[in-house]
Design an enzyme around this catalytic site. Sequence first.
Site, PDB file in Angstrom:
ATOM      1  N   HIS A  64     -37.193   1.219 -17.393  1.00 40.18           N
ATOM      2  CA  HIS A  64     -36.001   0.442 -17.049  1.00 40.18           C
ATOM      3  C   HIS A  64     -36.105   0.015 -15.590  1.00 40.18           C
ATOM      4  O   HIS A  64     -36.652   0.741 -14.755  1.00 40.18           O
ATOM      5  CB  HIS A  64     -34.768   1.332 -17.268  1.00 40.18           C
ATOM      6  CG  HIS A  64     -33.461   0.616 -17.214  1.00 40.18           C
ATOM      7  ND1 HIS A  64     -32.868   0.247 -16.022  1.00 40.18           N
ATOM      8  CD2 HIS A  64     -32.617   0.209 -18.203  1.00 40.18           C
ATOM      9  CE1 HIS A  64     -31.716  -0.334 -16.280  1.00 40.18           C
ATOM     10  NE2 HIS A  64     -31.543  -0.381 -17.601  1.00 40.18           N
ATOM     11  N   LEU A  74     -31.811  12.921 -12.673  1.00 39.95           N
ATOM     12  CA  LEU A  74     -31.801  12.339 -11.326  1.00 39.95           C
ATOM     13  C   LEU A  74     -30.959  11.063 -11.324  1.00 39.95           C
ATOM     14  O   LEU A  74     -31.285  10.092 -11.990  1.00 39.95           O
ATOM     15  CB  LEU A  74     -33.227  12.021 -10.879  1.00 39.95           C
ATOM     16  CG  LEU A  74     -33.379  11.295  -9.537  1.00 39.95           C
ATOM     17  CD1 LEU A  74     -32.847  12.149  -8.395  1.00 39.95           C
ATOM     18  CD2 LEU A  74     -34.826  10.916  -9.292  1.00 39.95           C
TER      19      LEU A  74
END
Length: 341
Positions: free
Chosen positions: A231, A127
């Site tokens: 992240h 994605l």
Amino acid sequence: MFVIRPIQEKDFPELLKIAEESGHGFTSLPVNDELISNKIKRAEASFKSELTEQKQEHGFLFVMEDVATGRIMGTSGIESYVGLDDAFYHYHLGKVVHNSRQLNIYNTADILTLCNDYTGASELCTLFLREEFRKGSTGRVLSKFRFLFLAQHQERFSNTVIAEMRGVSDENGDSPFWKWLEEHFFSMDFPTADYLTGIGQKVFIAELMPKYPVYVNLLSKEAQAVIGKVHKNTEPALKLLKSEGFTYKQYVDIFDGGPTVEADISQIHTVQNSDLFAVEIVNELESDKSVIIANLSVKEFRATGLTTVMNMDAKTVQLTAEYASLLNVQAGDQVRAALLK
């Protein structure tokens, strides 16, 4: 206006650019011409594949295309089954107890155990939405349309669906979690290990990874702090998956310590709340509900997001002729749709 469709050979230059833009830690898209070309060919074969009784590792890779310009806005994928051909590794975060009744000492310790527990699961992957298109609902559509595909074609997938979330690393691709492993076991930096995994060279994991559970308190403080953390660019994706019912069950990536989340396919909210609707062609769309809509094809799959009238009682959804053409459907055809929010 945009359309989500199966990737094609002509998309190679744009997919290569996306691989470069995605940066370190995006294992499923290594910056390698041959491998990206092979990934596209595998996806094309997967979309053309017939359903069989035997489980097969198919990779369904989609792109979001801006209809007006033809530009590729982003990409998104689903792996039908993982770990059937190559070992699929995770660390499981568990606990051990050290107890001495005689000395009246009772201590617990977190440990990381190498495992293949997600072998045979389906995986949401790859994605990535390009930065210039990160506005409005495009990111949600690019993630959620996959649940319509899963809902319509459940027989092609596992009951368990997972998503590996990118772990913490800096702008140079350095991972605090990997740094400790590198120092003690691998003598190889994170970008290199990440790249080798992305191109399918995983033998080094079995050869060099510690064979016994790793005590978390032996890791550096920096490595301990990022276990199960994502992240900063991945936080929206994790939030969306949690809203869909995905949960974290203490499995983390063996390279950057990022969390893997899972859900039963039947319990994913958009899967549960999607339904089949008959297409009703209208001249103009009224502002009613934000929805995601997909046709029922595999080979010629199309999906998009729009604001339209979706009658839950009559099971009809309104499309203009332009949108119907975009989805390769006609009046009276069935589509699968769900509310976007």
